[in-house]
Enzyme design. Sequence first.
Site, PDB file in Angstrom:
ATOM      1  N   GLY A   1       0.847  -1.187   0.000  1.00 14.62           N
ATOM      2  CA  GLY A   1       0.000   0.000   0.000  1.00 14.62           C
ATOM      3  C   GLY A   1       0.880   1.232   0.000  1.00 14.62           C
TER       4      GLY A   1
ATOM      5  CB  CYS B   1       5.284  -3.825   0.248  1.00 18.90           C
ATOM      6  SG  CYS B   1       5.915  -2.172  -0.080  1.00 18.90           S
ATOM      7  CE1 TYR B   2       0.674   1.331   5.215  1.00 18.32           C
ATOM      8  CE2 TYR B   2      -0.769  -0.572   5.476  1.00 18.32           C
ATOM      9  CZ  TYR B   2      -0.437   0.737   5.794  1.00 18.32           C
ATOM     10  OH  TYR B   2      -1.205   1.442   6.675  1.00 18.32           O
TER      11      TYR B   2
ATOM     12  CG  HIS C   1       5.965  -5.653  -4.361  1.00 18.47           C
ATOM     13  ND1 HIS C   1       4.662  -5.521  -3.942  1.00 18.47           N
ATOM     14  CD2 HIS C   1       6.598  -4.515  -3.982  1.00 18.47           C
ATOM     15  CE1 HIS C   1       4.491  -4.353  -3.356  1.00 18.47           C
ATOM     16  NE2 HIS C   1       5.659  -3.712  -3.366  1.00 18.47           N
TER      17      HIS C   1
ATOM     18  CD  GLU D   1       3.144  -8.578  -5.114  1.00 15.05           C
ATOM     19  OE1 GLU D   1       3.927  -9.255  -4.431  1.00 15.05           O
ATOM     20  OE2 GLU D   1       2.850  -7.404  -4.836  1.00 15.05           O
TER      21      GLU D   1
ATOM     22  N   GLY E   1     -20.899  -8.750 -27.016  1.00 16.79           N
ATOM     23  CA  GLY E   1     -20.168  -9.650 -27.912  1.00 16.79           C
ATOM     24  C   GLY E   1     -18.710  -9.745 -27.527  1.00 16.79           C
ATOM     25  N   GLY E   2     -18.297  -8.944 -26.546  1.00 12.91           N
ATOM     26  CA  GLY E   2     -16.932  -9.062 -26.036  1.00 12.91           C
ATOM     27  C   GLY E   2     -16.854 -10.246 -25.089  1.00 12.91           C
TER      28      GLY E   2
ATOM     29  CG  ASP F   1     -14.304  -8.690 -20.179  1.00 11.66           C
ATOM     30  OD1 ASP F   1     -13.625  -9.721 -20.254  1.00 11.66           O
ATOM     31  OD2 ASP F   1     -13.822  -7.546 -20.182  1.00 11.66           O
TER      32      ASP F   1
ATOM     33  CE  LYS G   1     -10.405  -8.916 -22.243  1.00 10.66           C
ATOM     34  NZ  LYS G   1     -11.518  -7.962 -22.063  1.00 10.66           N
TER      35      LYS G   1
END
Length: 507
Positions: free
Chosen positions: A54, A81-82, A168, A170, A222-223, A225, A363
């Site tokens: 953060g 981190c934070y 980090h 990740e 139509g996408g 998502d 995505k």
Amino acid sequence: MDEVIVLDFGGQYCHLISRRIRELGVYCEVLPSDTSAGELRNRDGLKGVILSGGAASVYDDESPQCSEGLFELELPMLGICYGHQLIAHHTGGKVKSGDAGEYGLTELTIKDSGKLLEGLKKKTRVWMNHKDIVEKLPEGYSVLASTDHSPVAAYANDKRKIYGVQFHPEVTHTEDGMKVLENFIALCGASRDWSMADFIDKSVVEAKEVIGDRKAIIGLSGGVDSSTAAVLVSKALGDRLTAVYVDTGLMRYRETEFMDETFSGKEMNFIIVDAADRFFKALEGVTDPELKRKVIGGTFIEVFEEEAEKVGAEVLIQGTIYSDRIESGVTKHSDNIKSHHNVGGLPEEMKLDVYEPLRDLYKDEVREIARQLKLPEEIITRHVFPGPGLGIRVLGEVTPEKADICRRAGYIVEEELKRAGVYEEYWMGFAVLLPVKSVGIQGDSRSYKYPVVVRVIESKDAMTANFSKVPYELLEAISTRITNEIAEVNRVVYDITNKPPATMEWE
Ligand code: XMP
């Protein structure tokens, strides 16, 4: 099912942590930083908690803190981190501002790998992004690693299974980041048997709970998502879900037929609204790009509202994914980076409850779910298409004729990229119709017709983009087909501008 929770302290990479944990086969969700210890205790299968990074300083009054009793939970914890600083701060250690910041790739020296850093090289490169440092550790904690700037770059309290890393793990820049997360999962004793299929099951249960016996509606563009969200929720609601596809007249070539073939006759109630005339009428005389967006967006809401009323829907389903939310700054503590086009348009005015089943996914995770739901490959791999559609690719006033030229040219671009086997390498390939004419020679006669711009771009995150160095032969094939097949066009130009200074779209 075992799970690990990430508490969100506003870090840019907070959701990336959850995604990495899911990649390792353990279900992971992000919850607000102040989620109560009681709520966590009540979660079935919870095996560990990660405190994210953060931007704040743990000792500032305004900084996000954790709920009381968090450290009394008998659960393994990892601070990043934070989070690393917050654990130290709350359990009797000391955090202070460093002399300078430590940003980017940094060499980490491991003194005692312990269980958390097991399997890492003694010197390894990690990604840092901080100024504050842990100066003194609480009792029962020991230092595992340090850097030039951070005397306590990783720590462990083995007895309580509480760990912290200043770097980090990740982000891919951290050489052995995944190994650190894998070690933490092992320390949690979480079984690694979660898959995307479990996500589908979990979502169906959740959608039933949230929506109850109400009716819901979704705008199907139509996408990938919105299509995935629709099919997923229809598994829970059947025909109590109505999916509305609005043909604005500004859609891709043969899109309405394609949508009909794909979604008609499925569990959900699927409606196609032919509203092209209404959109073109509303767009008459409109040339300003922002006004065009407003007119198109406004007309869309009108049409959609009418359908929602007819159906009696009380819930609006949206295909918002995690990156849409971060770009809109909607996570609790993150700074607003960019206002996204897709988010926030419909619900405010519609007084419907909003449900977003894909809100925490990336995505490629959505694509994976779409595959499991057996959506057509075409939907899964297709390029992004902007909400206002061809309205922002026909420069100047949009008429049905101009939209049609732009639509056919865009189709040729996409088709040729597919034929050459390179379609999926690009972010987008499309055509723009310019509101000018130029002289050409076709057959034996002079022509005076429209030019079409071909734009093919590469991008990772939509924020920046490069024009693609498409081979000349392919550009030539595209150009020849456009001028041969579209009688109103006699010239094709290729856009060689990056973003910035240009945007991807022309309006
Ligand atoms: P720009 O032109 O801003 O585009 O570089 C970045 C990405 O966003 C898409 N885009 C839109 N999508 N509504 C949308 O839903 C819009 O108004 C809009 N404008 C741009 C664009 O297609 C590209 O993928």
